[in-house]
Motif scaffolding. Structure first.
Motif, PDB file in Angstrom:
ATOM      1  N   ALA A  22       0.797  -1.225   0.000  1.00  0.00           N
ATOM      2  CA  ALA A  22       0.000   0.000   0.000  1.00  0.00           C
ATOM      3  C   ALA A  22       0.834   1.282   0.000  1.00  0.00           C
ATOM      4  N   PRO A  23       1.905   1.389   0.796  1.00  0.00           N
ATOM      5  CA  PRO A  23       2.682   2.646   0.774  1.00  0.00           C
ATOM      6  C   PRO A  23       3.274   2.956  -0.606  1.00  0.00           C
ATOM      7  N   ASP A  24       3.779   1.935  -1.311  1.00  0.00           N
ATOM      8  CA  ASP A  24       4.323   2.161  -2.652  1.00  0.00           C
ATOM      9  C   ASP A  24       3.231   2.584  -3.624  1.00  0.00           C
ATOM     10  N   VAL A  25       2.083   1.926  -3.556  1.00  0.00           N
ATOM     11  CA  VAL A  25       0.963   2.252  -4.445  1.00  0.00           C
ATOM     12  C   VAL A  25       0.473   3.671  -4.168  1.00  0.00           C
ATOM     13  N   ALA A  26       0.395   4.037  -2.896  1.00  0.00           N
ATOM     14  CA  ALA A  26      -0.114   5.358  -2.516  1.00  0.00           C
ATOM     15  C   ALA A  26       0.780   6.498  -2.998  1.00  0.00           C
ATOM     16  N   GLN A  27       2.061   6.216  -3.265  1.00  0.00           N
ATOM     17  CA  GLN A  27       2.958   7.266  -3.767  1.00  0.00           C
ATOM     18  C   GLN A  27       2.482   7.813  -5.109  1.00  0.00           C
ATOM     19  N   SER A  28       1.842   6.972  -5.911  1.00  0.00           N
ATOM     20  CA  SER A  28       1.278   7.405  -7.196  1.00  0.00           C
ATOM     21  C   SER A  28       2.243   8.295  -7.967  1.00  0.00           C
ATOM     22  N   LYS A  29       3.425   7.782  -8.237  1.00  0.00           N
ATOM     23  CA  LYS A  29       4.472   8.571  -8.889  1.00  0.00           C
ATOM     24  C   LYS A  29       4.175   8.871 -10.358  1.00  0.00           C
ATOM     25  N   TYR A  30       3.733   7.873 -11.126  1.00  0.00           N
ATOM     26  CA  TYR A  30       3.476   8.052 -12.558  1.00  0.00           C
ATOM     27  C   TYR A  30       1.999   7.952 -12.924  1.00  0.00           C
ATOM     28  N   ALA A  31       1.198   7.390 -12.030  1.00  0.00           N
ATOM     29  CA  ALA A  31      -0.243   7.236 -12.228  1.00  0.00           C
ATOM     30  C   ALA A  31      -0.889   7.247 -10.849  1.00  0.00           C
ATOM     31  N   THR A  32      -2.144   7.662 -10.792  1.00  0.00           N
ATOM     32  CA  THR A  32      -2.836   7.806  -9.514  1.00  0.00           C
ATOM     33  C   THR A  32      -3.821   6.664  -9.291  1.00  0.00           C
ATOM     34  N   PHE A  33      -3.599   5.904  -8.214  1.00  0.00           N
ATOM     35  CA  PHE A  33      -4.480   4.803  -7.849  1.00  0.00           C
ATOM     36  C   PHE A  33      -5.839   5.340  -7.434  1.00  0.00           C
ATOM     37  N   ARG A  34      -6.919   4.670  -7.883  1.00  0.00           N
ATOM     38  CA  ARG A  34      -8.282   5.024  -7.466  1.00  0.00           C
ATOM     39  C   ARG A  34      -8.985   3.884  -6.763  1.00  0.00           C
ATOM     40  N   VAL A  46      -8.987  -6.292 -10.491  1.00  0.00           N
ATOM     41  CA  VAL A  46      -9.257  -5.189 -11.408  1.00  0.00           C
ATOM     42  C   VAL A  46      -8.871  -3.920 -10.670  1.00  0.00           C
ATOM     43  N   SER A  47      -8.136  -3.059 -11.329  1.00  0.00           N
ATOM     44  CA  SER A  47      -7.781  -1.797 -10.700  1.00  0.00           C
ATOM     45  C   SER A  47      -8.189  -0.643 -11.610  1.00  0.00           C
ATOM     46  N   ILE A  48      -8.388   0.504 -10.979  1.00  0.00           N
ATOM     47  CA  ILE A  48      -8.733   1.733 -11.683  1.00  0.00           C
ATOM     48  C   ILE A  48      -7.657   2.762 -11.328  1.00  0.00           C
ATOM     49  N   TYR A  49      -7.087   3.352 -12.358  1.00  0.00           N
ATOM     50  CA  TYR A  49      -6.041   4.363 -12.194  1.00  0.00           C
ATOM     51  C   TYR A  49      -6.317   5.534 -13.111  1.00  0.00           C
ATOM     52  N   ASP A  50      -5.848   6.714 -12.710  1.00  0.00           N
ATOM     53  CA  ASP A  50      -5.784   7.875 -13.588  1.00  0.00           C
ATOM     54  C   ASP A  50      -4.330   8.034 -14.003  1.00  0.00           C
ATOM     55  N   ALA A  56       2.464   5.818 -19.047  1.00  0.00           N
ATOM     56  CA  ALA A  56       2.698   6.260 -17.665  1.00  0.00           C
ATOM     57  C   ALA A  56       2.168   5.217 -16.678  1.00  0.00           C
ATOM     58  N   LEU A  57       1.019   4.640 -16.982  1.00  0.00           N
ATOM     59  CA  LEU A  57       0.464   3.614 -16.100  1.00  0.00           C
ATOM     60  C   LEU A  57       1.356   2.371 -16.091  1.00  0.00           C
ATOM     61  N   GLU A  58       1.833   1.969 -17.252  1.00  0.00           N
ATOM     62  CA  GLU A  58       2.734   0.822 -17.309  1.00  0.00           C
ATOM     63  C   GLU A  58       3.998   1.094 -16.497  1.00  0.00           C
ATOM     64  N   ARG A  59       4.489   2.306 -16.567  1.00  0.00           N
ATOM     65  CA  ARG A  59       5.673   2.694 -15.782  1.00  0.00           C
ATOM     66  C   ARG A  59       5.380   2.607 -14.285  1.00  0.00           C
ATOM     67  N   PHE A  61       3.153   0.593 -12.841  1.00  0.00           N
ATOM     68  CA  PHE A  61       3.096  -0.829 -12.481  1.00  0.00           C
ATOM     69  C   PHE A  61       4.498  -1.421 -12.374  1.00  0.00           C
ATOM     70  N   GLU A  62       5.377  -1.006 -13.259  1.00  0.00           N
ATOM     71  CA  GLU A  62       6.763  -1.481 -13.188  1.00  0.00           C
ATOM     72  C   GLU A  62       7.420  -1.001 -11.898  1.00  0.00           C
ATOM     73  N   ARG A  63       7.173   0.245 -11.530  1.00  0.00           N
ATOM     74  CA  ARG A  63       7.751   0.815 -10.311  1.00  0.00           C
ATOM     75  C   ARG A  63       7.340   0.052  -9.067  1.00  0.00           C
ATOM     76  N   VAL A  64       6.053  -0.310  -8.980  1.00  0.00           N
ATOM     77  CA  VAL A  64       5.557  -1.002  -7.780  1.00  0.00           C
ATOM     78  C   VAL A  64       5.653  -2.521  -7.892  1.00  0.00           C
ATOM     79  N   GLY A  65       6.068  -3.022  -9.068  1.00  0.00           N
ATOM     80  CA  GLY A  65       6.197  -4.471  -9.246  1.00  0.00           C
ATOM     81  C   GLY A  65       4.865  -5.182  -9.299  1.00  0.00           C
ATOM     82  N   PHE A  66       3.907  -4.593 -10.003  1.00  0.00           N
ATOM     83  CA  PHE A  66       2.545  -5.142 -10.085  1.00  0.00           C
ATOM     84  C   PHE A  66       2.270  -5.557 -11.529  1.00  0.00           C
ATOM     85  N   PRO A  67       2.431  -6.841 -11.861  1.00  0.00           N
ATOM     86  CA  PRO A  67       2.199  -7.280 -13.242  1.00  0.00           C
ATOM     87  C   PRO A  67       0.728  -7.123 -13.647  1.00  0.00           C
TER      88      PRO A  67
END
Length: 93
Positions: A22-34, A46-50, A56-59, A61-67
């Protein structure tokens, strides 16, 4: 900013693992988790992101290690209230 719906297959993923990430996801560096929706038994998520764009979203997911399996930009959304309003506004057949 565009909104994206993504699908993920993560069999065996636990609520504790989600909490730990959760802390890594909450950083929302390249895309914002919703939102995140999941079936913990099957590992289907299923996830929703802005994000500015899919890259940017793929980047993110790569940052947080979420395939991910799929990413789709959302062009139309309808909630229950809007559905009812749509029905009410339709001329009777």
């Amino acid at each position: 900013m565009p909104t994206f719906l993504t699908t993920h297959l993560s069999p065996g993923l636990s609520a504790d693992e989600i909490s730990g990430n959760a802390p890594d996801v909450a950083q929302s560096k390249y895309a914002t988790f919703r939102n995140l929706y999941g079936n913990m038994l099957s590992g289907f998520l299923v996830s929703i992101y802005d994000a500015d764009d899919q890259a940017a979203l793929e980047r993110e997911f790569e940052r947080v290690g979420f395939p991910f399996e799929e990413i789709h930009e959302i062009h139309f959304a309808l909630d229950a209230a809007a559905l009812q309003a749509m029905i009410q506004a339709s001329p009777a057949s």
